[in-house]
Scaffold this motif. Sequence first.
Motif, PDB file in Angstrom:
ATOM      1  N   GLU A 148       0.812  -1.220   0.000  1.00  0.00           N
ATOM      2  CA  GLU A 148       0.000   0.000   0.000  1.00  0.00           C
ATOM      3  C   GLU A 148       0.847   1.273   0.000  1.00  0.00           C
ATOM      4  O   GLU A 148       0.312   2.367   0.186  1.00  0.00           O
ATOM      5  CB  GLU A 148      -0.931   0.005   1.219  1.00  0.00           C
ATOM      6  CG  GLU A 148      -1.966  -1.110   1.178  1.00  0.00           C
ATOM      7  CD  GLU A 148      -2.821  -1.211   2.445  1.00  0.00           C
ATOM      8  OE1 GLU A 148      -3.730  -2.049   2.466  1.00  0.00           O
ATOM      9  OE2 GLU A 148      -2.569  -0.452   3.400  1.00  0.00           O
ATOM     10  N   ARG A 196      -3.443   2.630   6.905  1.00  0.00           N
ATOM     11  CA  ARG A 196      -3.890   1.775   5.803  1.00  0.00           C
ATOM     12  C   ARG A 196      -4.460   2.647   4.686  1.00  0.00           C
ATOM     13  O   ARG A 196      -4.831   3.805   4.905  1.00  0.00           O
ATOM     14  CB  ARG A 196      -4.975   0.784   6.267  1.00  0.00           C
ATOM     15  CG  ARG A 196      -4.543  -0.196   7.344  1.00  0.00           C
ATOM     16  CD  ARG A 196      -3.480  -1.191   6.876  1.00  0.00           C
ATOM     17  NE  ARG A 196      -3.844  -1.891   5.661  1.00  0.00           N
ATOM     18  CZ  ARG A 196      -4.576  -3.013   5.632  1.00  0.00           C
ATOM     19  NH1 ARG A 196      -5.045  -3.527   6.753  1.00  0.00           N
ATOM     20  NH2 ARG A 196      -4.833  -3.616   4.477  1.00  0.00           N
ATOM     21  N   ARG A 221      -7.354   2.611   1.571  1.00  0.00           N
ATOM     22  CA  ARG A 221      -8.492   2.008   0.871  1.00  0.00           C
ATOM     23  C   ARG A 221      -8.585   2.642  -0.513  1.00  0.00           C
ATOM     24  O   ARG A 221      -8.752   3.855  -0.635  1.00  0.00           O
ATOM     25  CB  ARG A 221      -9.785   2.223   1.654  1.00  0.00           C
ATOM     26  CG  ARG A 221     -11.008   1.603   0.965  1.00  0.00           C
ATOM     27  CD  ARG A 221     -12.273   1.839   1.767  1.00  0.00           C
ATOM     28  NE  ARG A 221     -12.353   0.964   2.924  1.00  0.00           N
ATOM     29  CZ  ARG A 221     -12.382   1.377   4.185  1.00  0.00           C
ATOM     30  NH1 ARG A 221     -12.329   2.685   4.455  1.00  0.00           N
ATOM     31  NH2 ARG A 221     -12.471   0.521   5.187  1.00  0.00           N
ATOM     32  N   CYS A 227      -8.497   7.425  -3.019  1.00  0.00           N
ATOM     33  CA  CYS A 227      -7.714   6.739  -2.003  1.00  0.00           C
ATOM     34  C   CYS A 227      -8.015   7.367  -0.643  1.00  0.00           C
ATOM     35  O   CYS A 227      -7.751   8.563  -0.436  1.00  0.00           O
ATOM     36  CB  CYS A 227      -6.215   6.848  -2.291  1.00  0.00           C
ATOM     37  SG  CYS A 227      -5.631   5.785  -3.618  1.00  0.00           S
ATOM     38  N   LEU A 235      -9.332  -1.316   8.266  1.00  0.00           N
ATOM     39  CA  LEU A 235     -10.123  -1.471   7.037  1.00  0.00           C
ATOM     40  C   LEU A 235     -11.368  -2.303   7.254  1.00  0.00           C
ATOM     41  O   LEU A 235     -12.068  -2.635   6.286  1.00  0.00           O
ATOM     42  CB  LEU A 235      -9.271  -2.085   5.926  1.00  0.00           C
ATOM     43  CG  LEU A 235      -8.149  -1.221   5.352  1.00  0.00           C
ATOM     44  CD1 LEU A 235      -7.541  -1.877   4.124  1.00  0.00           C
ATOM     45  CD2 LEU A 235      -8.624   0.181   5.014  1.00  0.00           C
TER      46      LEU A 235
END
Length: 201
Positions: A44, A141, A143, A166, A200
Amino acid sequence: MAPLLTSFAAAWSRSIYYHRTNFDKIRALRCRKKPIVFAIYHNEFFPLCYLHRNEGIIVVVSASRDGEVIARVLDSLGFNLARGSSSRKGMQAMLAAMRQMHAKGMDAVLTVDGPRGPRHIVKPGIVYLASKIQAHIVPARVRMSNRHVFTGSWDRFKLPWLWSRCEVIYGNPYMLPPKPGSAELVHQARTLENKMNLLLD
């Protein structure tokens, strides 16, 4: 190769619509001059490179040949570098990162499952670094609304498509007890892993 990759990464990333969640707590720590070590997963890191450009963040980069190219790209984007990894010259890299955090007052970031995996399994290096320097750990994180997953790579690397969205989700900063033993290092690595996975959910 590095200048071409830097231009590609910057041009690609400028098309992305970024949104940060829980970033106000990071700003508060920075205002108080509190050191931060960001924990991210290897697959990521691409969208985060452009989002956090020119912040002087210290990045622990693999001492491998591939790491050399990545290091040049990150240097062009305004990151500071500490070379090494968990499998090669790892302790030298950790010491270099600690020295830079002390000397420059900068944050650091580690790909906690790098450089060769297993994917999304946190290694204890970040726990050692954060406890030694008494820095806050911030799990993060990403997504991605639309992305290509490189299924042939060990980490299943994710590249967000052009004009995708994002969301970067920052977990709550937390600190570790000083001088944890080897068993505590492993326990704290698993704790961080759970925190990252929950971001997440």
